[in-house]
Design a protein around this motif. Structure first.
Motif, PDB file in Angstrom:
ATOM      1  N   ILE A   7     -20.204   0.294 -22.878  1.00 17.51           N
ATOM      2  CA  ILE A   7     -20.123  -0.980 -23.568  1.00 17.51           C
ATOM      3  C   ILE A   7     -21.145  -1.856 -22.855  1.00 17.51           C
ATOM      4  O   ILE A   7     -20.971  -2.205 -21.683  1.00 17.51           O
ATOM      5  CB  ILE A   7     -18.712  -1.600 -23.513  1.00 17.51           C
ATOM      6  N   ALA A   8     -22.236  -2.145 -23.532  1.00 14.16           N
ATOM      7  CA  ALA A   8     -23.351  -2.873 -22.919  1.00 14.16           C
ATOM      8  C   ALA A   8     -23.262  -4.353 -23.244  1.00 14.16           C
ATOM      9  O   ALA A   8     -23.081  -4.739 -24.403  1.00 14.16           O
ATOM     10  CB  ALA A   8     -24.684  -2.310 -23.405  1.00 14.16           C
ATOM     11  N   VAL A   9     -23.420  -5.172 -22.200  1.00 12.63           N
ATOM     12  CA  VAL A   9     -23.395  -6.623 -22.344  1.00 12.63           C
ATOM     13  C   VAL A   9     -24.837  -7.133 -22.329  1.00 12.63           C
ATOM     14  O   VAL A   9     -25.628  -6.741 -21.466  1.00 12.63           O
ATOM     15  CB  VAL A   9     -22.569  -7.276 -21.219  1.00 12.63           C
ATOM     16  N   HIS A  10     -25.142  -7.999 -23.285  1.00  8.98           N
ATOM     17  CA  HIS A  10     -26.494  -8.531 -23.449  1.00  8.98           C
ATOM     18  C   HIS A  10     -26.477 -10.051 -23.551  1.00  8.98           C
ATOM     19  O   HIS A  10     -25.448 -10.649 -23.866  1.00  8.98           O
ATOM     20  CB  HIS A  10     -27.112  -8.026 -24.765  1.00  8.98           C
ATOM     21  N   CYS A  11     -27.659 -10.641 -23.363  1.00  7.12           N
ATOM     22  CA  CYS A  11     -27.906 -12.024 -23.775  1.00  7.12           C
ATOM     23  C   CYS A  11     -29.065 -11.956 -24.763  1.00  7.12           C
ATOM     24  O   CYS A  11     -29.838 -11.000 -24.758  1.00  7.12           O
ATOM     25  CB  CYS A  11     -28.254 -12.916 -22.591  1.00  7.12           C
ATOM     26  N   THR A  12     -29.209 -12.981 -25.590  1.00 11.10           N
ATOM     27  CA  THR A  12     -30.296 -12.971 -26.567  1.00 11.10           C
ATOM     28  C   THR A  12     -31.638 -13.341 -25.935  1.00 11.10           C
ATOM     29  O   THR A  12     -32.678 -13.112 -26.533  1.00 11.10           O
ATOM     30  CB  THR A  12     -30.021 -13.945 -27.730  1.00 11.10           C
ATOM     31  N   ALA A  13     -31.593 -13.917 -24.732  1.00  7.10           N
ATOM     32  CA  ALA A  13     -32.810 -14.416 -24.065  1.00  7.10           C
ATOM     33  C   ALA A  13     -33.521 -15.440 -24.944  1.00  7.10           C
ATOM     34  O   ALA A  13     -34.731 -15.438 -25.082  1.00  7.10           O
ATOM     35  CB  ALA A  13     -33.738 -13.270 -23.651  1.00  7.10           C
ATOM     36  N   THR A  14     -32.707 -16.289 -25.559  1.00  5.96           N
ATOM     37  CA  THR A  14     -33.182 -17.371 -26.414  1.00  5.96           C
ATOM     38  C   THR A  14     -32.410 -18.636 -26.040  1.00  5.96           C
ATOM     39  O   THR A  14     -31.367 -18.560 -25.380  1.00  5.96           O
ATOM     40  CB  THR A  14     -32.915 -17.076 -27.907  1.00  5.96           C
ATOM     41  N   PRO A  15     -32.875 -19.784 -26.498  1.00  2.87           N
ATOM     42  CA  PRO A  15     -32.053 -20.993 -26.317  1.00  2.87           C
ATOM     43  C   PRO A  15     -30.701 -20.824 -27.005  1.00  2.87           C
ATOM     44  O   PRO A  15     -30.582 -20.079 -27.989  1.00  2.87           O
ATOM     45  CB  PRO A  15     -32.877 -22.084 -26.994  1.00  2.87           C
ATOM     46  N   GLN A  16     -29.700 -21.536 -26.506  1.00  8.22           N
ATOM     47  CA  GLN A  16     -28.365 -21.424 -27.088  1.00  8.22           C
ATOM     48  C   GLN A  16     -28.286 -21.999 -28.498  1.00  8.22           C
ATOM     49  O   GLN A  16     -27.311 -21.764 -29.200  1.00  8.22           O
ATOM     50  CB  GLN A  16     -27.330 -22.086 -26.179  1.00  8.22           C
ATOM     51  N   THR A  17     -29.300 -22.712 -28.910  1.00  8.41           N
ATOM     52  CA  THR A  17     -29.344 -23.275 -30.261  1.00  8.41           C
ATOM     53  C   THR A  17     -29.878 -22.293 -31.294  1.00  8.41           C
ATOM     54  O   THR A  17     -29.897 -22.588 -32.487  1.00  8.41           O
ATOM     55  CB  THR A  17     -30.247 -24.530 -30.270  1.00  8.41           C
ATOM     56  N   THR A  18     -30.286 -21.113 -30.858  1.00  7.53           N
ATOM     57  CA  THR A  18     -30.855 -20.109 -31.764  1.00  7.53           C
ATOM     58  C   THR A  18     -29.793 -19.629 -32.754  1.00  7.53           C
ATOM     59  O   THR A  18     -28.668 -19.323 -32.372  1.00  7.53           O
ATOM     60  CB  THR A  18     -31.413 -18.919 -30.962  1.00  7.53           C
ATOM     61  N   SER A  19     -30.172 -19.541 -34.009  1.00  8.82           N
ATOM     62  CA  SER A  19     -29.229 -19.090 -35.037  1.00  8.82           C
ATOM     63  C   SER A  19     -29.206 -17.567 -35.130  1.00  8.82           C
ATOM     64  O   SER A  19     -30.197 -16.896 -34.824  1.00  8.82           O
ATOM     65  CB  SER A  19     -29.608 -19.671 -36.402  1.00  8.82           C
ATOM     66  N   ILE A  20     -28.080 -17.063 -35.588  1.00  8.08           N
ATOM     67  CA  ILE A  20     -27.951 -15.616 -35.796  1.00  8.08           C
ATOM     68  C   ILE A  20     -28.934 -15.162 -36.871  1.00  8.08           C
ATOM     69  O   ILE A  20     -29.541 -14.090 -36.754  1.00  8.08           O
ATOM     70  CB  ILE A  20     -26.498 -15.239 -36.133  1.00  8.08           C
ATOM     71  N   ASP A  21     -29.133 -15.966 -37.888  1.00 13.37           N
ATOM     72  CA  ASP A  21     -30.095 -15.607 -38.939  1.00 13.37           C
ATOM     73  C   ASP A  21     -31.503 -15.436 -38.380  1.00 13.37           C
ATOM     74  O   ASP A  21     -32.223 -14.506 -38.760  1.00 13.37           O
ATOM     75  CB  ASP A  21     -30.103 -16.651 -40.055  1.00 13.37           C
ATOM     76  N   SER A  22     -31.914 -16.304 -37.455  1.00 17.27           N
ATOM     77  CA  SER A  22     -33.259 -16.164 -36.894  1.00 17.27           C
ATOM     78  C   SER A  22     -33.358 -14.931 -35.997  1.00 17.27           C
ATOM     79  O   SER A  22     -34.397 -14.274 -35.958  1.00 17.27           O
ATOM     80  CB  SER A  22     -33.680 -17.431 -36.136  1.00 17.27           C
ATOM     81  N   ILE A  23     -32.276 -14.577 -35.323  1.00 22.85           N
ATOM     82  CA  ILE A  23     -32.256 -13.361 -34.498  1.00 22.85           C
ATOM     83  C   ILE A  23     -32.368 -12.134 -35.402  1.00 22.85           C
ATOM     84  O   ILE A  23     -33.166 -11.227 -35.145  1.00 22.85           O
ATOM     85  CB  ILE A  23     -30.977 -13.314 -33.635  1.00 22.85           C
ATOM     86  N   ARG A  24     -31.603 -12.113 -36.470  1.00 21.68           N
ATOM     87  CA  ARG A  24     -31.672 -11.007 -37.434  1.00 21.68           C
ATOM     88  C   ARG A  24     -33.067 -10.887 -38.043  1.00 21.68           C
ATOM     89  O   ARG A  24     -33.583  -9.788 -38.221  1.00 21.68           O
ATOM     90  CB  ARG A  24     -30.649 -11.196 -38.549  1.00 21.68           C
TER      91      ARG A  24
END
Length: 136
Positions: A7-24
């Motif tokens: 079970i791997a734990v990650h961070c997005t390495a983005t600002p916390q304001t980043t939207s899930i849609d922009s990550i996708r």
């Protein structure tokens, strides 16, 4: 069901304001991935969003994805994009709850950060997940 070893734990390495849609969108357009990078992503308010069923393979850790469930929090960098553990209290609570749930379902799975896999040269998830969750 897949055999789950990690079970791997990650961070997005983005600002916390980043939207899930922009990550996708980044995964699809920049990386050309057909599947998401994580099974679950945790927003700063603690909301856990399922991006992919755990019976499918996501793109979290190259070479390990077939036997891994990937979970991520939005954040992990400061305003200069330097690695930092900036999980909100809500994210910490939700991450612990989801990891506890997954560990019950897959008791032999090893919980560790992305950075703990061989040949990974990243700070992700910007804290020591192995130590923090070793008692689960």
């Amino acid at each position: 069901m897949r055999e789950i070893k990690y079970i791997a734990v990650h961070c997005t390495a983005t600002p916390q304001t980043t939207s899930i849609d922009s990550i996708r969108n980044y995964w699809k357009t920049s990386l050309k991935w057909k599947m998401p990078g994580y099974h679950f992503i945790i927003k700063p308010d603690g909301e856990i969003v399922e991006l992919l069923s755990i019976d499918q393979v996501s793109n979290g850790v190259a070479g390990y994805n077939s036997k891994t469930i990937n979970i991520c929090y939005i954040g992990g960098v400061d305003k200069n994009l330097k690695p930092i553990d900036n999980r909100t209290e809500a994210q910490k609570k939700s991450l612990l709850a989801k990891l506890t749930e997954l560990k019950k379902k897959f008791p032999k799975a090893i919980i560790q950060g992305h950075r703990d896999f061989p040949k990974v040269a990243k700070a992700c998830p910007c804290f020591n997940a192995k130590t923090e969750y070793e008692k689960l």
